[in-house]
Write an enzyme that holds these catalytic residues in place. Structure first.
Site, PDB file in Angstrom:
ATOM      1  N   CYS A  66       0.840  -1.203   0.000  1.00 29.50           N
ATOM      2  CA  CYS A  66       0.000   0.000   0.000  1.00 29.50           C
ATOM      3  C   CYS A  66       0.875   1.253   0.000  1.00 29.50           C
ATOM      4  O   CYS A  66       1.756   1.387   0.849  1.00 29.50           O
ATOM      5  CB  CYS A  66      -0.929   0.015   1.213  1.00 29.50           C
ATOM      6  SG  CYS A  66      -1.934   1.515   1.313  1.00 29.50           S
ATOM      7  N   CYS A  72      -1.099   6.180   6.844  1.00 29.29           N
ATOM      8  CA  CYS A  72      -2.486   5.870   7.193  1.00 29.29           C
ATOM      9  C   CYS A  72      -2.497   5.014   8.456  1.00 29.29           C
ATOM     10  O   CYS A  72      -1.660   4.126   8.614  1.00 29.29           O
ATOM     11  CB  CYS A  72      -3.137   5.127   6.032  1.00 29.29           C
ATOM     12  SG  CYS A  72      -4.624   4.225   6.449  1.00 29.29           S
ATOM     13  N   CYS A  75      -3.646   0.146   8.918  1.00 30.29           N
ATOM     14  CA  CYS A  75      -2.903  -1.116   8.999  1.00 30.29           C
ATOM     15  C   CYS A  75      -1.636  -0.912   9.813  1.00 30.29           C
ATOM     16  O   CYS A  75      -1.060   0.166   9.822  1.00 30.29           O
ATOM     17  CB  CYS A  75      -2.504  -1.599   7.608  1.00 30.29           C
ATOM     18  SG  CYS A  75      -3.872  -2.000   6.512  1.00 30.29           S
ATOM     19  N   CYS A 151      -8.110   1.877  -0.905  1.00 29.27           N
ATOM     20  CA  CYS A 151      -7.722   1.125   0.294  1.00 29.27           C
ATOM     21  C   CYS A 151      -7.582  -0.342  -0.077  1.00 29.27           C
ATOM     22  O   CYS A 151      -8.540  -0.957  -0.576  1.00 29.27           O
ATOM     23  CB  CYS A 151      -8.785   1.291   1.392  1.00 29.27           C
ATOM     24  SG  CYS A 151      -8.480   0.261   2.850  1.00 29.27           S
ATOM     25  N   GLN A 277     -20.450  -8.546  10.148  1.00 25.10           N
ATOM     26  CA  GLN A 277     -19.017  -8.787  10.041  1.00 25.10           C
ATOM     27  C   GLN A 277     -18.505  -8.191   8.734  1.00 25.10           C
ATOM     28  O   GLN A 277     -19.136  -8.345   7.683  1.00 25.10           O
ATOM     29  CB  GLN A 277     -18.720 -10.287  10.074  1.00 25.10           C
ATOM     30  CG  GLN A 277     -19.060 -10.960  11.390  1.00 25.10           C
ATOM     31  CD  GLN A 277     -18.030 -10.666  12.485  1.00 25.10           C
ATOM     32  OE1 GLN A 277     -17.132  -9.864  12.309  1.00 25.10           O
ATOM     33  NE2 GLN A 277     -18.167 -11.335  13.620  1.00 25.10           N
ATOM     34  N   ASN A 311     -26.944 -13.445  12.564  1.00 23.37           N
ATOM     35  CA  ASN A 311     -25.802 -14.027  11.864  1.00 23.37           C
ATOM     36  C   ASN A 311     -25.467 -15.440  12.338  1.00 23.37           C
ATOM     37  O   ASN A 311     -25.141 -16.315  11.536  1.00 23.37           O
ATOM     38  CB  ASN A 311     -24.588 -13.107  12.037  1.00 23.37           C
ATOM     39  CG  ASN A 311     -23.361 -13.591  11.299  1.00 23.37           C
ATOM     40  OD1 ASN A 311     -23.337 -13.623  10.076  1.00 23.37           O
ATOM     41  ND2 ASN A 311     -22.325 -13.968  12.029  1.00 23.37           N
ATOM     42  N   ASP A 375     -21.255 -13.111  21.969  1.00 28.46           N
ATOM     43  CA  ASP A 375     -20.484 -12.402  20.950  1.00 28.46           C
ATOM     44  C   ASP A 375     -20.572 -10.906  21.250  1.00 28.46           C
ATOM     45  O   ASP A 375     -21.173 -10.134  20.496  1.00 28.46           O
ATOM     46  CB  ASP A 375     -21.027 -12.721  19.553  1.00 28.46           C
ATOM     47  CG  ASP A 375     -20.184 -12.092  18.451  1.00 28.46           C
ATOM     48  OD1 ASP A 375     -19.055 -11.653  18.735  1.00 28.46           O
ATOM     49  OD2 ASP A 375     -20.663 -12.027  17.304  1.00 28.46           O
ATOM     50  N   CYS A 401     -13.679 -10.033  20.017  1.00 28.32           N
ATOM     51  CA  CYS A 401     -12.839  -9.240  19.105  1.00 28.32           C
ATOM     52  C   CYS A 401     -11.802  -8.429  19.869  1.00 28.32           C
ATOM     53  O   CYS A 401     -11.136  -7.574  19.272  1.00 28.32           O
ATOM     54  CB  CYS A 401     -13.702  -8.325  18.236  1.00 28.32           C
ATOM     55  SG  CYS A 401     -14.742  -7.179  19.170  1.00 28.32           S
TER      56      CYS A 401
END
Length: 446
Positions: A66, A72, A75, A151, A277, A311, A375, A401
């Site tokens: 990238c 940025c 990442c 992106c 997601q 989900n 979740d 997460c």
């Protein structure tokens, strides 16, 4: 100063030590590398530094593909080959478990990471910040905007639309009042929905500009204004005219979810601002892993306490006795019920409540779940775990997460006489330090 990088820690920073033992944190490095760094900021217990030179690069280092990488803030592991990224995340998770004293109980049950099918172009939703008509991401640790034209994490359809929008006079008319821009891909139709977080209610000229965007860009399914301090709307699509529609029905998104053990393909709808997601392919692998962990017999009662639009609830309902979904968001429950009806699933029941209250209501109603599915958001489910009381369900599956809140909640469950039967890192967000895990716990026999 010169450093040898010992490891990568949570957050994606490399850790090295000055000659006197002081900890130094550096972005953009890999374990084992010898580097030259310059101190940027001093703290009482550690230093922040920036990379100046690689004296001995690691074999797993690559040139980040990238052009915005390093500027940025999206990442932070793109400088590592993908297998090395997985190894780094696994090491971070293992070290965290060791630090909180759970290594002996959990590490024997921790499987190898589940790699993502694609390491780039996997996100079906991105959010760009907008300042003075320029859109991009904030740089790491700051509010300074880095404008971007594309992106590499976003799906190609998103990038193609964004590049078209940037050249369109309609976007230039709108951009001055836009604070943030979200682009959502409908995985089924391949079309896109744009949400504009607007500084105020849109004026007639801005509504006309939005309508012109919808008419000129075939991939654009529609556009929603989210004005600050006001209700969402209007909702504009190609047929609505510049006045738009009062409701977002025309902007519904749909995802396709194969339930392989049941030989069924579900289609689940949701609103553009509803939770889903962002990595569709990895979400499918996560669902398959959930089935593998549970090994449903067709008789279980499952309570999904953060069910969203269904989900996990609706695929599970095809394989178990019944599912009770609970969520605090009204729109999520509304869409979960619609999805159950549209897919002709009649053993899945949804109610709007906070997770702990929803579980208590089930128990008052005489429903004793065999499985709890948790979740939660990044903050975890500390209050729920603390409130669990007999009769406790035989099995709990926790999808997390955030590894820090996961180990905190896991410690609470182990204190209730549960034991870890299986755990796996699921790489939902390649190129970033973010870690998703799925853990199954079983109740120990007294």
């Amino acid at each position: 100063m010169l450093l040898t990088i010992e490891k990568i820690i949570a957050g994606g920073l490399g850790l090295g030590r000055r000659e006197d033992g002081c900890t130094v944190l550096v972005p953009g490095v890999l374990p084992g590398e010898e580097v030259r760094v310059r101190v940027r900021r001093r703290h009482r217990r550690f230093l922040e530094a920036e990379l100046q030179e690689h004296l001995r690069p690691a074999p797993a280092r690559r040139q980040p593909p990238c052009p915005f990488y390093g500027r940025c803030g999206g990442c932070d592991l793109q400088h590592a080959l993908y297998p090395a990224q997985l190894a780094i995340k696994q090491q971070i998770l293992e070290e965290l478990l060791q630090r909180v004293g759970l290594a002996a109980q959990v590490l024997p049950r921790l499987a190898a990471p589940l790699a993502a099918p694609a390491e780039f172009n996997y996100r079906q939703r991105i959010r760009l910040q907008v300042e003075q008509g320029r859109a991009g991401f904030f740089q790491s640790g700051s509010r300074q905007l880095q404008p971007i034209s594309t992106c590499l994490l976003a799906r190609p359809e998103i990038n193609a639309l964004w590049q078209e929008m940037q050249q369109h006079k309609g976007w230039r008319q709108l951009a001055g009042q836009v604070k943030a821009l979200e682009i959502n891909l409908d995985p089924v139709s391949g079309r896109l929905v744009v949400m504009l977080r607007h500084g105020r209610r849109p004026r007639p000229a801005e509504r006309r500009a939005a309508w012109q965007l919808c008419r000129d860009l075939p991939a654009l399914q529609g556009l929603a204004f989210l004005p600050a301090g006001h209700a969402a709307g209007p909702f504009i699509d190609q047929r609505s005219g510049p006045e738009g529609r009062p409701g977002p029905e025309a902007l519904q998104l749909t995802m396709s979810l194969p339930v392989v053990p049941a030989a069924v393909n579900l289609e689940l709808g949701f609103e553009p601002w509803g939770f889903s997601q962002v990595n569709e392919e990895q979400n499918r692998q996560l669902l398959a892993l959930l089935f593998e962990f549970l090994q449903p017999t067709g008789r279980e009662i499952v309570a999904d306490l953060h069910c969203g639009m269904g989900n996990f609830s609706l695929p599970l309902a095809l394989l178990v006795g019944e599912v009770h979904g609970v969520d605090l968001q009204a729109a999520a429950i509304r869409w979960a019920r619609r999805n159950a009806e549209a897919n002709r699933i009649n053993n899945c029941y949804f109610s709007r409540a906070e997770a702990g209250q929803g579980l208590a209501a089930l128990q008052v109603g005489g429903i004793r779940p065999d499985v709890l599915l948790l979740d939660p958001p990044r903050t975890g489910c500390k209050e729920l775990v603390a409130a669990l009381a007999e009769p406790l369900p035989p099995r709990i599956v926790m999808i997390s997460c955030d590894p820090a809140t996961m180990v905190r909640d896991l410690s609470g469950l182990l204190a209730l006489n549960y034991q870890v039967a299986a755990m796996r890192l699921v790489d939902m967000f390649p190129q970033t330090h973010h870690i998703e895990t799925i853990t199954m716990l079983t109740k120990s026999q007294p």
